[in-house]
Scaffold this motif. Structure first.
Motif, PDB file in Angstrom:
ATOM      1  N   ARG A 154       0.825  -1.207   0.000  1.00  0.00           N
ATOM      2  CA  ARG A 154       0.000   0.000   0.000  1.00  0.00           C
ATOM      3  C   ARG A 154       0.860   1.258   0.000  1.00  0.00           C
ATOM      4  O   ARG A 154       0.545   2.239  -0.691  1.00  0.00           O
ATOM      5  N   ALA A 155       1.950   1.248   0.752  1.00  0.00           N
ATOM      6  CA  ALA A 155       2.838   2.418   0.771  1.00  0.00           C
ATOM      7  C   ALA A 155       3.531   2.598  -0.566  1.00  0.00           C
ATOM      8  O   ALA A 155       3.719   3.727  -1.030  1.00  0.00           O
ATOM      9  N   ARG A 156       3.908   1.487  -1.203  1.00  0.00           N
ATOM     10  CA  ARG A 156       4.541   1.607  -2.528  1.00  0.00           C
ATOM     11  C   ARG A 156       3.564   2.134  -3.566  1.00  0.00           C
ATOM     12  O   ARG A 156       3.934   2.929  -4.436  1.00  0.00           O
ATOM     13  N   ALA A 157       2.291   1.712  -3.464  1.00  0.00           N
ATOM     14  CA  ALA A 157       1.291   2.205  -4.408  1.00  0.00           C
ATOM     15  C   ALA A 157       1.024   3.693  -4.214  1.00  0.00           C
ATOM     16  O   ALA A 157       0.875   4.453  -5.184  1.00  0.00           O
ATOM     17  N   ALA A 158       0.962   4.145  -2.952  1.00  0.00           N
ATOM     18  CA  ALA A 158       0.753   5.564  -2.688  1.00  0.00           C
ATOM     19  C   ALA A 158       1.940   6.400  -3.148  1.00  0.00           C
ATOM     20  O   ALA A 158       1.775   7.504  -3.680  1.00  0.00           O
ATOM     21  N   LEU A 159       3.156   5.875  -2.970  1.00  0.00           N
ATOM     22  CA  LEU A 159       4.338   6.609  -3.412  1.00  0.00           C
ATOM     23  C   LEU A 159       4.421   6.678  -4.930  1.00  0.00           C
ATOM     24  O   LEU A 159       4.848   7.683  -5.494  1.00  0.00           O
ATOM     25  N   ALA A 160       3.992   5.615  -5.587  1.00  0.00           N
ATOM     26  CA  ALA A 160       4.045   5.617  -7.048  1.00  0.00           C
ATOM     27  C   ALA A 160       3.039   6.576  -7.658  1.00  0.00           C
ATOM     28  O   ALA A 160       3.264   7.117  -8.746  1.00  0.00           O
ATOM     29  N   SER A 161       1.906   6.818  -6.972  1.00  0.00           N
ATOM     30  CA  SER A 161       0.890   7.725  -7.497  1.00  0.00           C
ATOM     31  C   SER A 161       1.148   9.182  -7.153  1.00  0.00           C
ATOM     32  O   SER A 161       0.390  10.051  -7.574  1.00  0.00           O
ATOM     33  N   THR A 162       2.183   9.480  -6.365  1.00  0.00           N
ATOM     34  CA  THR A 162       2.491  10.857  -5.988  1.00  0.00           C
ATOM     35  C   THR A 162       3.328  11.507  -7.080  1.00  0.00           C
ATOM     36  O   THR A 162       4.415  11.022  -7.406  1.00  0.00           O
ATOM     37  N   PRO A 163       2.874  12.611  -7.670  1.00  0.00           N
ATOM     38  CA  PRO A 163       3.660  13.261  -8.723  1.00  0.00           C
ATOM     39  C   PRO A 163       4.819  14.042  -8.132  1.00  0.00           C
ATOM     40  O   PRO A 163       4.793  14.456  -6.966  1.00  0.00           O
ATOM     41  N   PRO A 164       5.881  14.280  -8.887  1.00  0.00           N
ATOM     42  CA  PRO A 164       7.015  15.036  -8.362  1.00  0.00           C
ATOM     43  C   PRO A 164       6.703  16.503  -8.135  1.00  0.00           C
ATOM     44  O   PRO A 164       7.257  17.134  -7.258  1.00  0.00           O
ATOM     45  N   LEU A 165       5.815  17.093  -8.944  1.00  0.00           N
ATOM     46  CA  LEU A 165       5.463  18.495  -8.820  1.00  0.00           C
ATOM     47  C   LEU A 165       3.945  18.630  -8.900  1.00  0.00           C
ATOM     48  O   LEU A 165       3.269  17.761  -9.457  1.00  0.00           O
TER      49      LEU A 165
END
Length: 694
Positions: A154-165
């Motif tokens: 779940r943490a990896r999925a949330a991190l992957a969906s976070t855009p850099p900007l």
């Protein structure tokens, strides 16, 4: 630099050794390098020559001589295409089971080989595109991808969906209202709904990016669909968003009972300038500025993409920009405001606050008195004007005073002085376009909205007849129907729009006189559904109106719900004869002066005194106590009717027993065993502050 360039230091009249007129520029740079080395500073002659060249090219600006920090390249000398492939492979693996870095390197190699096959055929190109194994491991750790692989799914999925900007880049916002953000979230506060039952709530807030100020907020009831009873769900709708926009374009009034510091005149807002520019600002205006939104960033919920909300935004010339799905960073301010609201406002609403989770929820939340939706709305607006708008925010700084932390009202005062303020007052006719539209067909008896008949008021009856004489509206795509607007929270009145003259015709509900209490369109739909389930017709508006009126009467006259404290315990006292009414012993007495009242002499009590023997209860005729019944523990306190009632003087006249004498001796401070006991007691009683009455 001046001494290297001219050979003479500023403020000196003589040349130093190695800087005379006969020396060249290279010799002066070498002499300056030797002088700096003697002082512990390493700087070669070539570096000094380069610095002098930049200094002269910039017009002898000393800023170019300041040392610059070396910008570390992200990824070092690794090819950016390889770094992008690493990010892509790790993001692809976000929803799958965890893998090692070796597997990631193999997939990155396959991905680069499929995209850049020509470079991989050359050994030198393959080595430049894909680093060695040790360098690959180092880049994975530097970029944080190695730590991401060790996180839960779940943490990896949330991190992957976070855009850099943020969406659209970091745009510069220079004036209030240039960019605003809106979102809806559950409020975690129970409220009292229209039916008197506890209901969940949710809040929609509109925040300005430039000042972090609250433009408007709206609290609405929220409940899911009940499949058992067939009750429809309820949530934030398009009418709530449009009413929120109308709230943002007008000042908030200070309601009765608010704190005096919540007024705009007592805040840091430029109240004098705002009052001179906008006559709507008065002494009773809350400390919240009026900010007209120019751009709204919204999520892709159904109310925000509705036709009604889009029409109102177009009419007000407000641009809209949707945020990407599952990307909360596109509107970070409004997302952060929700946690601020929970920490600084919601937890102080003790009547209905559900806590941050189910495990931390208090007991009996649904049984305590709850606030209504209107009361919660007023409390939230007071909190915004009193605390949120006047609390310093670390993200608000004035460029001319960077060390001072500003509040949203302070930031608005700084920016409005630069960008100016132009009021946008709306007339009542313009405000009606915020309401819900309906296309109706007027007739002699009026027109219908949700099986409710509306008829024109007396002063607009002539205008309504003119509309009937014209026939259809002649508007394309509406089948000769006319536009009508109404508020679902106050459906007793509607307005028919005459597009030919640009005026409104006021119409009232035909059975308005039957409904004396406030009612909404949702309450009407609920009772109409009940009437339909009982076999009635949807068009029987009289029956629905009477049922709605009876509901309000029952709610006003019904008894309050019983307290949930369990059954009442049975009576455990004595069965006393109460056929004769008790007489008031103080009846007929004159007014008594309480200042003449003296305390009754109290018997001295000590834990060291032996217990007194209890008196035997009178026996019955059959030789048993109470006629064969077990004696009650409190029966000794009651005196039989045929017994003589002892007077208080009788207790005082009894001579003190030996037990009492022992107790009084213990209470004496200076008790002399050799002295006479009676004389000692009299001496102690005559002392100030002592006596048997104490």
């Amino acid at each position: 630099m001046v001494e290297i360039d001219t050979g003479l230091a500023p403020g000196r009249s003589e040349h130093e050794q190695g800087f005379g007129p006969e020396t060249t520029l290279a010799q002066r740079c070498a002499a300056m390098s030797a002088r700096l080395a003697a002082n512990g500073i390493r700087c070669s002659a070539h570096t000094l020559a380069d610095k002098r060249r930049k200094w002269k090219a910039s017009g002898e600006n000393p800023v170019v001589l300041l040392p610059r920090a070396r910008e570390k390249r992200p990824g070092g000398f690794t090819d950016p295409r390889c770094l992008a492939a690493m990010q892509e492979v790790v993001a692809r693996r976000a929803l799958e089971s965890d893998v090692t870095i070796d597997v990631v390197r193999e997939e990155v190699e396959d991905l680069l080989r499929s995209r850049y096959r020509a470079e991989f055929d050359d050994p030198a190109g393959a080595a430049a595109l894909l680093p060695s194994r040790s360098t690959f491991y180092l880049r994975m750790k530097e970029s944080g991808l190695a730590d991401a692989l060790n996180r839960p799914t779940r943490a990896r999925a949330a991190l992957a969906s976070t855009p850099p900007l943020p969406h659209g880049g970091r745009e510069a916002v220079l004036r209030p209202g240039q960019v605003t953000q809106v979102d809806t979230t559950p409020l975690r506060i129970l409220a009292r709904g229209d039916d008197g039952r506890p209901t969940s709530t949710e809040m929609t807030s509109l925040i300005d990016v430039a000042t972090h100020g609250m433009c408007a907020l709206m609290i609405t009831p929220s409940r899911p669909y009940d499949a058992r009873s067939g009750q429809q769900g309820q949530a934030t709708r398009a009418i709530d968003l449009t009413l929120m926009l109308a709230q943002a374009l007008a000042p908030w009034p200070v309601m009765p009972g608010w704190d005096p510091l919540s007024a705009a005149a007592a805040s840091s807002l430029p109240f004098g300038a705002l009052r001179a520019a906008d006559e709507r600002f008065t002494e009773a205006t809350a400390a919240r500025p009026v900010i007209r939104p120019e751009l709204i960033i919204y999520d892709q919920g159904s109310p925000y993409v509705s036709e009604h909300f889009t029409e109102v935004c177009d009419r007000l010339h407000i641009a809209r920009r949707p945020a990407r799905k599952k990307t909360p960073d596109d509107k970070p301010l409004v997302e952060h405001f929700f946690s601020t609201l929970a920490h600084r406002f919601s937890q102080y609403v003790r009547h209905g606050w559900q806590g941050r989770s189910h495990k931390k929820r208090g007991r009996g939340i649904d049984r305590i008195p709850l606030y209504t939706i209107a009361e919660l709305q007023q409390m939230a607006q007071e909190w915004v004007a009193l605390e949120y708008q006047q609390t310093p925010d670390a993200g608000l700084r004035d460029p001319f005073r960077p060390g001072v932390v500003l509040s949203p009202n302070d930031m608005y005062a700084v920016q409005v002085a630069r960008s100016g303020y132009r009021p946008m007052p709306l007339s009542p006719a313009d405000n009606r376009f915020f309401l819900l539209p309906r296309w109706v067909t007027p007739g002699k008896g009026g027109f219908m909205i949700n099986y409710r008949t509306y008829q024109p008021v007396a002063q607009d009856a002539g205008h309504y007849r003119e509309i009937l004489l014209r026939g259809g509206s002649k508007l394309a795509g509406h089948k000769d129907r006319w536009e009508c607007r109404y508020n679902p929270y106050r459906p007793e009145r509607a307005w028919l729009y005459d597009h030919t003259a640009g005026t409104w015709v006021t119409c009232d509900f035909r059975l308005r006189h039957l409904l004396h209490d406030p009612w909404t369109a949702d309450m009407w739909e609920e009772h109409a559904e009940r009437h339909r389930a009982a076999g009635g017709s949807d068009q029987d508006e009289e029956a629905v109106a009477l049922a709605l009126a009876q509901r309000d009467r029952r709610r006003r006259s019904s008894k309050p719900p019983p307290k949930r404290t369990g059954t009442e315990p049975p009576f455990q006292g004595l069965d006393l004869a109460t056929e004769q009414p008790s007489q008031d012993p103080y009846a007929g007495l004159e007014e008594f002066d309480l200042s003449t009242l003296r305390p009754r002499p109290a018997l001295p009590i000590s834990p060291m005194a032996p217990p007194q023997p209890s008196k035997a209860l009178p026996a019955g005729a059959d030789g048993q106590v109470n006629g064969g019944r077990d004696p009650h523990p409190l029966e000794g306190l009651f005196v039989p009717a045929d017994a003589t009632d002892p007077s208080p003087d009788a207790f005082a006249a009894e001579p003190p027993t030996e037990e009492h004498e022992v107790v009084e001796a213990e209470l004496l401070d200076d008790f002399d065993p050799g002295a006479d006991g009676e004389d000692a007691v009299e001496e102690w009683e005559d002392a100030p502050g002592n006596g048997t009455g104490l």
